[in-house]
Design a protein around this motif. Structure first.
Motif, mmCIF file in Angstrom:
data_model
loop_
_atom_site.group_PDB
_atom_site.id
_atom_site.type_symbol
_atom_site.label_atom_id
_atom_site.label_comp_id
_atom_site.label_asym_id
_atom_site.label_seq_id
_atom_site.Cartn_x
_atom_site.Cartn_y
_atom_site.Cartn_z
ATOM 1 N N ASN A 1 -10.698 -43.143 -25.957
ATOM 2 C CA ASN A 1 -10.911 -43.509 -27.356
ATOM 3 C C ASN A 1 -10.886 -45.025 -27.557
ATOM 4 O O ASN A 1 -11.688 -45.566 -28.322
ATOM 5 C CB ASN A 1 -9.847 -42.851 -28.230
ATOM 6 N N GLN A 2 -9.965 -45.705 -26.854
ATOM 7 C CA GLN A 2 -9.880 -47.156 -26.969
ATOM 8 C C GLN A 2 -11.117 -47.827 -26.387
ATOM 9 O O GLN A 2 -11.679 -48.739 -26.988
ATOM 10 C CB GLN A 2 -8.622 -47.679 -26.274
ATOM 11 N N LYS A 3 -11.553 -47.356 -25.230
ATOM 12 C CA LYS A 3 -12.739 -47.945 -24.599
ATOM 13 C C LYS A 3 -14.001 -47.626 -25.398
ATOM 14 O O LYS A 3 -14.932 -48.443 -25.462
ATOM 15 C CB LYS A 3 -12.860 -47.459 -23.159
ATOM 16 N N HIS A 4 -14.029 -46.479 -26.035
ATOM 17 C CA HIS A 4 -15.141 -46.117 -26.911
ATOM 18 C C HIS A 4 -15.205 -47.089 -28.098
ATOM 19 O O HIS A 4 -16.283 -47.577 -28.480
ATOM 20 C CB HIS A 4 -14.954 -44.670 -27.387
ATOM 21 N N TYR A 5 -14.037 -47.376 -28.667
ATOM 22 C CA TYR A 5 -13.934 -48.312 -29.786
ATOM 23 C C TYR A 5 -14.383 -49.713 -29.363
ATOM 24 O O TYR A 5 -15.141 -50.376 -30.077
ATOM 25 C CB TYR A 5 -12.486 -48.338 -30.282
ATOM 26 N N GLU A 6 -13.917 -50.173 -28.218
ATOM 27 C CA GLU A 6 -14.259 -51.512 -27.741
ATOM 28 C C GLU A 6 -15.742 -51.630 -27.419
ATOM 29 O O GLU A 6 -16.363 -52.662 -27.701
ATOM 30 C CB GLU A 6 -13.417 -51.854 -26.514
ATOM 31 N N ALA A 7 -16.318 -50.571 -26.838
ATOM 32 C CA ALA A 7 -17.744 -50.593 -26.513
ATOM 33 C C ALA A 7 -18.590 -50.662 -27.781
ATOM 34 O O ALA A 7 -19.592 -51.393 -27.847
ATOM 35 C CB ALA A 7 -18.107 -49.358 -25.697
ATOM 36 N N MET A 8 -18.186 -49.916 -28.807
ATOM 37 C CA MET A 8 -18.913 -49.980 -30.071
ATOM 38 C C MET A 8 -18.721 -51.348 -30.724
ATOM 39 O O MET A 8 -19.634 -51.877 -31.366
ATOM 40 C CB MET A 8 -18.452 -48.874 -31.016
ATOM 41 N N GLY A 9 -17.533 -51.930 -30.532
ATOM 42 C CA GLY A 9 -17.293 -53.270 -31.053
ATOM 43 C C GLY A 9 -18.217 -54.296 -30.434
ATOM 44 O O GLY A 9 -18.678 -55.221 -31.120
ATOM 45 N N GLU A 10 -18.506 -54.155 -29.142
ATOM 46 C CA GLU A 10 -19.438 -55.070 -28.472
ATOM 47 C C GLU A 10 -20.840 -54.939 -29.056
ATOM 48 O O GLU A 10 -21.548 -55.937 -29.245
ATOM 49 C CB GLU A 10 -19.459 -54.778 -26.971
ATOM 50 N N VAL A 11 -21.245 -53.715 -29.355
ATOM 51 C CA VAL A 11 -22.558 -53.486 -29.958
ATOM 52 C C VAL A 11 -22.618 -54.131 -31.344
ATOM 53 O O VAL A 11 -23.609 -54.774 -31.716
ATOM 54 C CB VAL A 11 -22.849 -51.974 -30.051
ATOM 55 N N ILE A 12 -21.542 -53.993 -32.115
ATOM 56 C CA ILE A 12 -21.489 -54.584 -33.457
ATOM 57 C C ILE A 12 -21.503 -56.107 -33.379
ATOM 58 O O ILE A 12 -22.133 -56.778 -34.213
ATOM 59 C CB ILE A 12 -20.242 -54.072 -34.199
ATOM 60 N N THR A 13 -20.832 -56.660 -32.369
ATOM 61 C CA THR A 13 -20.855 -58.112 -32.178
ATOM 62 C C THR A 13 -22.284 -58.610 -32.010
ATOM 63 O O THR A 13 -22.687 -59.606 -32.634
ATOM 64 C CB THR A 13 -20.016 -58.504 -30.948
ATOM 65 N N ASP A 14 -23.076 -57.919 -31.185
ATOM 66 C CA ASP A 14 -24.480 -58.301 -30.995
ATOM 67 C C ASP A 14 -25.277 -58.144 -32.286
ATOM 68 O O ASP A 14 -26.200 -58.924 -32.560
ATOM 69 C CB ASP A 14 -25.105 -57.462 -29.879
ATOM 70 N N MET A 15 -24.926 -57.132 -33.081
ATOM 71 C CA MET A 15 -25.615 -56.934 -34.356
ATOM 72 C C MET A 15 -25.340 -58.086 -35.312
ATOM 73 O O MET A 15 -26.240 -58.547 -36.022
ATOM 74 C CB MET A 15 -25.178 -55.609 -34.986
ATOM 75 N N VAL A 16 -24.098 -58.562 -35.332
ATOM 76 C CA VAL A 16 -23.759 -59.692 -36.203
ATOM 77 C C VAL A 16 -24.510 -60.943 -35.756
ATOM 78 O O VAL A 16 -25.018 -61.715 -36.582
ATOM 79 C CB VAL A 16 -22.238 -59.935 -36.219
ATOM 80 N N TYR A 17 -24.601 -61.144 -34.455
ATOM 81 C CA TYR A 17 -25.404 -62.263 -33.938
ATOM 82 C C TYR A 17 -26.828 -62.173 -34.469
ATOM 83 O O TYR A 17 -27.402 -63.163 -34.941
ATOM 84 C CB TYR A 17 -25.448 -62.228 -32.411
ATOM 85 N N SER A 18 -27.388 -60.978 -34.371
ATOM 86 C CA SER A 18 -28.768 -60.769 -34.815
ATOM 87 C C SER A 18 -28.909 -61.011 -36.316
ATOM 88 O O SER A 18 -29.907 -61.591 -36.775
ATOM 89 C CB SER A 18 -29.206 -59.340 -34.466
ATOM 90 N N MET A 19 -27.934 -60.582 -37.100
ATOM 91 C CA MET A 19 -27.974 -60.801 -38.547
ATOM 92 C C MET A 19 -27.967 -62.287 -38.875
ATOM 93 O O MET A 19 -28.668 -62.738 -39.790
ATOM 94 C CB MET A 19 -26.786 -60.107 -39.215
ATOM 95 N N MET A 20 -27.154 -63.057 -38.157
ATOM 96 C CA MET A 20 -27.116 -64.501 -38.410
ATOM 97 C C MET A 20 -28.466 -65.138 -38.078
ATOM 98 O O MET A 20 -28.918 -66.051 -38.785
ATOM 99 C CB MET A 20 -26.003 -65.158 -37.596
ATOM 100 N N GLU A 21 -29.103 -64.664 -37.036
ATOM 101 C CA GLU A 21 -30.390 -65.222 -36.638
ATOM 102 C C GLU A 21 -31.517 -64.793 -37.576
ATOM 103 O O GLU A 21 -32.351 -65.609 -37.981
ATOM 104 C CB GLU A 21 -30.705 -64.810 -35.200
ATOM 105 N N LYS A 22 -31.552 -63.510 -37.941
ATOM 106 C CA LYS A 22 -32.663 -62.991 -38.741
ATOM 107 C C LYS A 22 -32.457 -63.183 -40.242
ATOM 108 O O LYS A 22 -33.371 -63.601 -40.951
ATOM 109 C CB LYS A 22 -32.867 -61.511 -38.430
ATOM 110 N N ASP A 23 -31.272 -62.862 -40.729
ATOM 111 C CA ASP A 23 -31.025 -62.918 -42.168
ATOM 112 C C ASP A 23 -30.666 -64.313 -42.659
ATOM 113 O O ASP A 23 -30.922 -64.648 -43.816
ATOM 114 C CB ASP A 23 -29.898 -61.955 -42.554
ATOM 115 N N CYS A 24 -30.046 -65.112 -41.793
ATOM 116 C CA CYS A 24 -29.597 -66.454 -42.195
ATOM 117 C C CYS A 24 -30.357 -67.573 -41.497
ATOM 118 O O CYS A 24 -30.078 -68.759 -41.742
ATOM 119 C CB CYS A 24 -28.103 -66.608 -41.920
ATOM 120 N N ALA A 25 -31.291 -67.206 -40.622
ATOM 121 C CA ALA A 25 -32.138 -68.184 -39.916
ATOM 122 C C ALA A 25 -31.324 -69.202 -39.123
ATOM 123 O O ALA A 25 -31.700 -70.374 -39.017
ATOM 124 C CB ALA A 25 -33.060 -68.904 -40.899
#
Length: 399
Positions: free
Chosen positions: A49-73
């Protein structure tokens, strides 16, 4: 037990693969059940469960990166800029106008698993994007004419070899690199810093090393539950004075202290107020509007000070004898020279320009001016009590 802990699992590399997505309110919800995130995937299997949470957290981290690039230029900038191909690297984000904008905002998160663009990964997963990310701060800054730099201070080692990254081997060194290579070279006249938790420690280190630049250009330092210490970080009286004038710390506090209520900060010289929450990870979001107001007030105060200095400079350079009266007096002298007889001055005023008196006035003005204060660079030895800002006394990792 040890075999179970060391077991490797294969997890999806997309949020959809985990069965989740963000709704229109920025809340993480299960795609089928529409329920909030559930930590327990396998009963009685904490490791999975902990590793599942951390793995999803890594995916969300990449999503936030993408949001800063696409939504905030924002642009992702690799560090070190001159890195060899096989050298470990990190990165940060900045807007295209960072070097040219007249205003600049620097965002610094706390310690732990969080990365650039996040305040608390736990909030992103369990609350919403607005409370857990720096996106609302970035968008507000851009709407108000600020260039933006988003620091990434926790990425200090290569992922596999764990080799330290040159220029970013620690959060403090990462921020020093950003300041010396980017902020210092910018054209910004008004710089503001927003820092959470251990980000306040990094900010104080910058102030200690670049106090002249801070005094000249940094208009506001907005901290949220900062764990800085003027004593432990050996801050000079000059740095302390700067924080007293331009800093504010929104600290976690109980319900008896509503948002912006002044708090007893003990021996922390930075003015401290309530963040309107008793949750450390929530302080940046709960105090966000107050931070924006503080920034605007500090910049306005700086502009008023500049205007007063300009007006004072202009007034000190004005000739005490009006130009019209000078011209009239000169004309009378000219007529006297031409006719060799006393001029008819009936009905007119003749002004005798006494240069000695003017010089005396200038000398008096200079003597009344206060002498420039000398920086004694005291290391604050007399301030021997630890900081207690109603918040945490030690850095907390942002999960």
């Amino acid at each position: 037990m040890s075999d179970k802990k060391s077991k490797e699992y294969k997890f999806p590399d997309t949020l959809e693969g985990f069965g989740y997505g963000f709704n229109d309110e920025g809340q993480l919800r299960h795609l089928e059940t529409k329920e909030a995130f559930q930590f327990q995937v396998r009963e009685d299997d904490l490791d999975y469960n902990q590793k599942h949470y951390e793995a999803m957290g890594e995916v969300i981290t990449d999503m936030v990166y993408s949001m800063m690039e696409k939504d905030c230029a924002l642009r992702r900038i690799t560090l070190p800029e001159d890195a060899e191909e096989d050298e470990p690297k990190t990165f940060f984000f900045m807007s295209n106008d960072t070097t040219s904008a007249k205003r600049l905002m620097l965002l610094i998160h706390g310690s732990g698993a969080v990365r650039a663009g996040q305040w608390a990964r736990k909030l992103i997963i369990n609350d919403c994007l607005d409370s857990g990310t720096q996106l609302p701060f970035i968008k507000w800054a851009q709407e108000h004419g600020f260039g933006v730099i988003v620091a990434n201070p926790n990425l200090n080692r290569a992922k596999v070899e764990r080799t330290l990254i040159r220029g970013s081997s620690s959060p403090e060194e990462h921020l020093e690199t950003l300041w010396s290579d980017y902020v210092a070279n910018s054209k910004a006249r008004d710089i503001v810093i927003v820092a959470h938790s251990f980000g306040g420690v990094c900010t104080l280190e910058l102030a200690r090393k670049y106090i002249k630049d801070f005094e000249k250009r940094v208009r506001a330092v907005a901290l949220t539950d900062s764990v800085h210490s003027f004593t432990h970080q050996k801050s000079s009286e000059r740095v302390i004075k700067f924080y007293q004038q331009r800093g504010r710390n929104w600290a976690s506090a109980g319900p008896q202290d509503p948002l912006d209520t002044p708090l007893d900060s003990k021996m922390d010289f930075c003015p401290t107020v309530s963040a309107g929450t008793d949750r450390h990870d929530y302080t940046s979001f709960s105090s966000m509007k107050s931070i924006f107001k503080f920034i605007e007030e500090q910049i306005a105060e700086s502009m008023n000070s500049k205007d007063n200095e300009i007006n004072k400079s202009k007034s000190s350079s004005v000739d005490p004898v009006p130009k019209a009266e000078k011209d009239k007096a000169n004309q009378n002298v000219k007529k006297s020279d031409e006719s060799n007889s006393p001029p008819d001055v009936s009905g007119e005023t003749t002004v005798n320009v006494d240069s000695s008196n003017t010089q005396e006035m200038l000398s008096q003005t200079m003597s009344e001016s206060e002498p420039m204060s000398q920086d004694t660079n005291s290391q604050g030895a007399s301030y021997d009590a630890e900081m207690d800002s109603q918040g945490p006394n030690t850095p907390k990792s942002e999960l």
